[in-house]
Design a protein around this motif. Structure first.
Motif, PDB file in Angstrom:
ATOM      1  N   LEU A 200     -15.785  78.939  54.522  1.00 14.84           N
ATOM      2  CA  LEU A 200     -16.391  77.500  54.432  1.00 14.84           C
ATOM      3  C   LEU A 200     -17.196  77.171  55.605  1.00 14.84           C
ATOM      4  CD1 LEU A 200     -13.882  76.021  51.726  1.00 14.84           C
ATOM      5  CD2 LEU A 200     -15.991  77.581  51.379  1.00 14.84           C
ATOM      6  N   PRO A 201     -18.395  77.164  55.745  1.00 14.78           N
ATOM      7  CA  PRO A 201     -18.833  76.766  56.974  1.00 14.78           C
ATOM      8  C   PRO A 201     -18.599  75.440  57.297  1.00 14.78           C
ATOM      9  CG  PRO A 201     -20.459  77.008  55.325  1.00 14.78           C
ATOM     10  CD  PRO A 201     -19.375  77.488  54.691  1.00 14.78           C
ATOM     11  N   GLU A 202     -18.409  74.350  56.523  1.00 16.32           N
ATOM     12  CA  GLU A 202     -18.116  72.983  56.933  1.00 16.32           C
ATOM     13  C   GLU A 202     -16.727  72.874  57.387  1.00 16.32           C
ATOM     14  OE1 GLU A 202     -17.034  72.984  52.658  1.00 16.32           O
ATOM     15  OE2 GLU A 202     -18.612  74.038  53.897  1.00 16.32           O
ATOM     16  N   ALA A 203     -15.743  73.711  57.218  1.00 20.94           N
ATOM     17  CA  ALA A 203     -14.310  73.672  57.255  1.00 20.94           C
ATOM     18  C   ALA A 203     -14.204  73.504  59.052  1.00 20.94           C
ATOM     19  CB  ALA A 203     -13.594  74.506  57.016  1.00 20.94           C
ATOM     20  N   ARG A 204     -13.175  73.077  59.505  1.00 18.55           N
ATOM     21  CA  ARG A 204     -12.915  73.352  60.985  1.00 18.55           C
ATOM     22  C   ARG A 204     -11.406  73.455  61.177  1.00 18.55           C
ATOM     23  NH1 ARG A 204     -17.502  73.864  60.990  1.00 18.55           N
ATOM     24  NH2 ARG A 204     -18.967  72.523  61.900  1.00 18.55           N
ATOM     25  N   LEU A 205     -11.061  74.521  61.970  1.00 21.08           N
ATOM     26  CA  LEU A 205      -9.988  74.664  62.510  1.00 21.08           C
ATOM     27  C   LEU A 205      -9.139  73.584  63.057  1.00 21.08           C
ATOM     28  CD1 LEU A 205      -7.694  77.066  62.716  1.00 21.08           C
ATOM     29  CD2 LEU A 205      -8.740  77.494  64.936  1.00 21.08           C
ATOM     30  N   ARG A 206      -7.866  73.370  62.364  1.00 16.45           N
ATOM     31  CA  ARG A 206      -7.177  72.033  62.878  1.00 16.45           C
ATOM     32  C   ARG A 206      -5.902  72.345  63.676  1.00 16.45           C
ATOM     33  NH1 ARG A 206      -3.952  68.078  58.819  1.00 16.45           N
ATOM     34  NH2 ARG A 206      -4.053  66.153  60.037  1.00 16.45           N
TER      35      ARG A 206
ATOM     36  N   VAL B 148      -2.857  75.859  64.490  1.00 18.48           N
ATOM     37  CA  VAL B 148      -2.344  77.121  64.436  1.00 18.48           C
ATOM     38  C   VAL B 148      -0.996  77.141  64.218  1.00 18.48           C
ATOM     39  CG1 VAL B 148      -4.265  78.328  65.399  1.00 18.48           C
ATOM     40  CG2 VAL B 148      -2.669  77.739  66.880  1.00 18.48           C
ATOM     41  N   GLY B 149      -0.460  77.827  63.525  1.00 21.52           N
ATOM     42  CA  GLY B 149       1.268  78.151  63.379  1.00 21.52           C
ATOM     43  C   GLY B 149       1.303  79.557  63.978  1.00 21.52           C
ATOM     44  N   ILE B 150       2.356  79.549  64.726  1.00 16.28           N
ATOM     45  CA  ILE B 150       2.698  80.879  65.254  1.00 16.28           C
ATOM     46  C   ILE B 150       4.202  81.285  64.999  1.00 16.28           C
ATOM     47  CG2 ILE B 150       2.617  82.346  67.583  1.00 16.28           C
ATOM     48  CD1 ILE B 150       0.695  80.084  68.604  1.00 16.28           C
ATOM     49  N   ASP B 151       4.478  82.018  64.292  1.00 20.15           N
ATOM     50  CA  ASP B 151       5.904  82.429  64.031  1.00 20.15           C
ATOM     51  C   ASP B 151       6.730  83.182  65.348  1.00 20.15           C
ATOM     52  OD1 ASP B 151       8.238  84.266  63.211  1.00 20.15           O
ATOM     53  OD2 ASP B 151       7.796  83.627  61.450  1.00 20.15           O
ATOM     54  N   LEU B 152       7.687  82.639  65.660  1.00 17.96           N
ATOM     55  CA  LEU B 152       8.188  83.156  67.050  1.00 17.96           C
ATOM     56  C   LEU B 152       9.040  84.363  67.027  1.00 17.96           C
ATOM     57  CD1 LEU B 152       9.274  79.713  68.776  1.00 17.96           C
ATOM     58  CD2 LEU B 152       7.107  80.906  68.822  1.00 17.96           C
ATOM     59  N   THR B 153       9.047  84.729  65.569  1.00 16.64           N
ATOM     60  CA  THR B 153      10.045  85.948  65.347  1.00 16.64           C
ATOM     61  C   THR B 153       9.132  87.045  65.220  1.00 16.64           C
ATOM     62  OG1 THR B 153      11.940  84.826  64.529  1.00 16.64           O
ATOM     63  CG2 THR B 153      11.810  87.158  64.211  1.00 16.64           C
ATOM     64  N   THR B 154       7.987  87.021  64.266  1.00 17.89           N
ATOM     65  CA  THR B 154       7.255  88.316  64.010  1.00 17.89           C
ATOM     66  C   THR B 154       5.874  88.097  64.655  1.00 17.89           C
ATOM     67  OG1 THR B 154       6.194  86.958  62.357  1.00 17.89           O
ATOM     68  CG2 THR B 154       8.026  87.931  61.582  1.00 17.89           C
ATOM     69  N   GLY B 155       5.445  87.064  65.371  1.00 23.52           N
ATOM     70  CA  GLY B 155       4.275  86.647  65.816  1.00 23.52           C
ATOM     71  C   GLY B 155       3.050  86.642  64.932  1.00 23.52           C
ATOM     72  N   ALA B 156       3.425  86.303  63.747  1.00 23.38           N
ATOM     73  CA  ALA B 156       2.408  86.077  62.790  1.00 23.38           C
ATOM     74  C   ALA B 156       1.658  84.692  63.081  1.00 23.38           C
ATOM     75  CB  ALA B 156       2.941  86.165  61.310  1.00 23.38           C
ATOM     76  N   VAL B 157       0.221  84.773  62.622  1.00 22.75           N
ATOM     77  CA  VAL B 157      -0.193  83.423  62.938  1.00 22.75           C
ATOM     78  C   VAL B 157      -1.012  83.102  61.721  1.00 22.75           C
ATOM     79  CG1 VAL B 157      -2.368  82.394  64.277  1.00 22.75           C
ATOM     80  CG2 VAL B 157      -0.882  84.218  65.161  1.00 22.75           C
ATOM     81  N   GLU B 158      -0.865  81.682  61.358  1.00 23.57           N
ATOM     82  CA  GLU B 158      -1.468  80.943  60.327  1.00 23.57           C
ATOM     83  C   GLU B 158      -2.646  80.071  60.847  1.00 23.57           C
ATOM     84  OE1 GLU B 158       2.259  80.734  57.244  1.00 23.57           O
ATOM     85  OE2 GLU B 158       1.748  78.926  58.178  1.00 23.57           O
ATOM     86  N   ARG B 159      -3.586  79.996  60.153  1.00 16.45           N
ATOM     87  CA  ARG B 159      -4.654  78.947  60.608  1.00 16.45           C
ATOM     88  C   ARG B 159      -4.951  77.820  59.514  1.00 16.45           C
ATOM     89  NH1 ARG B 159      -9.518  82.822  60.430  1.00 16.45           N
ATOM     90  NH2 ARG B 159      -8.442  83.758  58.892  1.00 16.45           N
ATOM     91  N   TYR B 160      -4.739  76.659  59.987  1.00 21.18           N
ATOM     92  CA  TYR B 160      -4.947  75.763  59.168  1.00 21.18           C
ATOM     93  C   TYR B 160      -6.317  74.986  59.491  1.00 21.18           C
ATOM     94  CZ  TYR B 160       0.014  76.059  58.852  1.00 21.18           C
ATOM     95  OH  TYR B 160       1.318  76.657  58.649  1.00 21.18           O
ATOM     96  N   HIS B 161      -7.115  74.737  58.240  1.00 20.76           N
ATOM     97  CA  HIS B 161      -8.469  74.362  58.417  1.00 20.76           C
ATOM     98  C   HIS B 161      -8.697  72.936  57.796  1.00 20.76           C
ATOM     99  CE1 HIS B 161      -8.941  78.317  59.235  1.00 20.76           C
ATOM    100  NE2 HIS B 161      -9.938  78.413  59.830  1.00 20.76           N
ATOM    101  N   ARG B 162      -9.222  72.016  58.188  1.00 19.60           N
ATOM    102  CA  ARG B 162      -9.560  70.875  57.355  1.00 19.60           C
ATOM    103  C   ARG B 162     -10.851  71.244  56.709  1.00 19.60           C
ATOM    104  NH1 ARG B 162      -9.051  65.426  58.942  1.00 19.60           N
ATOM    105  NH2 ARG B 162      -6.872  65.936  59.190  1.00 19.60           N
ATOM    106  N   VAL B 163     -10.823  70.506  55.200  1.00 13.52           N
ATOM    107  CA  VAL B 163     -11.825  70.916  54.439  1.00 13.52           C
ATOM    108  C   VAL B 163     -12.258  69.575  53.982  1.00 13.52           C
ATOM    109  CG1 VAL B 163     -12.700  72.032  52.421  1.00 13.52           C
ATOM    110  CG2 VAL B 163     -11.104  73.254  53.790  1.00 13.52           C
ATOM    111  N   GLY B 164     -13.626  69.153  54.149  1.00 16.00           N
ATOM    112  CA  GLY B 164     -13.926  67.593  53.481  1.00 16.00           C
ATOM    113  C   GLY B 164     -14.105  67.869  52.105  1.00 16.00           C
ATOM    114  N   ARG B 165     -14.528  68.820  51.505  1.00 14.69           N
ATOM    115  CA  ARG B 165     -14.885  68.979  50.249  1.00 14.69           C
ATOM    116  C   ARG B 165     -14.380  70.214  49.599  1.00 14.69           C
ATOM    117  NH1 ARG B 165     -18.774  71.303  47.086  1.00 14.69           N
ATOM    118  NH2 ARG B 165     -19.270  70.304  45.210  1.00 14.69           N
TER     119      ARG B 165
END
Length: 305
Positions: free
Chosen positions: A159-165, A167-184
């Motif tokens: 979604l082009p209007e979304a902005r990365l707000r 990141v969450g980093i799991d300290l055991t597995t290293g998995a990364v989550e990305r959280y984006h703010r979406v206006g609509r």
């Protein structure tokens, strides 16, 4: 170890398991040691400015979950991530990927930061697990989105209007989550965002959001402060309970009703949020619905103790 904690947290801790009872007071030591009676009301983590948000998830109803401040509240926001990484080392928690933290530290040095970093804990019979949350400065959101996606091998957010707000980093597995703010956000957007390997999760997530909001035929969903997060094998949509469900106690009632309709176990949530009749607090924070592969959409509720 709990003597310096505020009464609300001392009341909640006995309802949690041994891992949370051991770790949460330890993580809060910098807050407890900060001078000033307002040190428990300086955080941006919760609507009540309390430095701990407990949460309950129907995906693992017996797991103790929380997010917390773990550096001193009087530290400037732009230095909190560096201080948090140093504290992880001191308390024996593994560091995140240095390439990712280098990107984030550079952005925090160069751009205005609001809250900096928080730490989340998960505790159950499988052990103690932690996730570092790091803010993405608003001015750096677009280039950081590209760099983070490249590092984790993910496609850019569609979604082009979304902005990365954040990141969450799991300290055991290293998995990364990305959280984006979406206006609509529309039902069609959610179907677009849901990876194909989550079928039939894409339609289930749309229907779960509609059910929670009481809008069975709505296409456009309440936006402005909606966040969408992508992780391997999961898609989440979240928003403040106040904007989706109203203030307490209406939010609590609607969440328990939604759980009853779908057979979710929220007994722990009900116990942790029970208050005397007539008590009114804005305790609820972020409410999240998460689709995994399969027909069940899980609900996660954040709230102040």
């Amino acid at each position: 170890m709990t003597a310096g904690l505020p009464p609300a947290l001392r009341r909640a801790l006995p309802l949690l398991g041994p891992g949370a009872r051991r770790w949460l007071p330890r993580l809060l030591e910098p807050v407890a040691a900060t001078p000033g009676d307002d040190r428990w009301r300086r955080s941006l983590l919760t609507p009540e400015r309390f430095p701990v948000e407990l949460s309950v998830s129907t995906a693992s109803p017996h797991t103790d979950r929380y997010a917390t401040e773990f550096v001193a509240p009087d530290r400037p926001a732009g230095t909190r991530l560096a201080a948090g990484l140093a504290r992880l080392d001191r308390i024996g928690l593994p560091p995140p990927d240095p390439r990712l933290t280098a990107l984030l530290l550079d952005a925090h040095r160069r751009h205005p930061v609001v809250w900096g970093t928080w730490l989340a804990g998960r505790h159950d019979p499988r052990g103690d697990r932690f996730k570092l949350y790091a803010e993405v400065p608003k001015a750096a959101a677009v280039p950081l989105e590209r760099e983070v996606a490249r590092l984790v091998g993910a496609r850019p957010f569609p979604l082009p209007e979304a902005r990365l707000r954040l990141v969450g980093i799991d300290l055991t597995t290293g998995a990364v989550e990305r959280y984006h703010r979406v206006g609509r956000l529309t039902a069609a957007d959610l179907r677009l965002l849901t990876p194909r390997d989550l079928d039939p999760g894409r339609d289930c997530l749309v229907e779960a959001v509609r059910d929670l909001l009481g809008r069975p035929a709505a296409d456009e969903l309440p936006g402005c402060n909606v966040n969408v997060s992508l992780a391997p094998g999961a898609l989440s949509v979240s928003a403040p309970a106040l904007s989706w469900l109203g203030a307490d106690p209406e939010a609590r009632t609607r969440l328990l009703d939604h759980a009853a309709r779908h057979g979710h176990d929220l007994r722990r949530y009900a116990a942790l949020t029970a208050t005397p009749p007539g008590t009114h607090r804005n305790r609820h924070g972020i409410v999240t619905l998460t689709a995994h592969s399969g027909p069940t959409v899980h609900l996660t509720i954040g709230f102040s103790p």
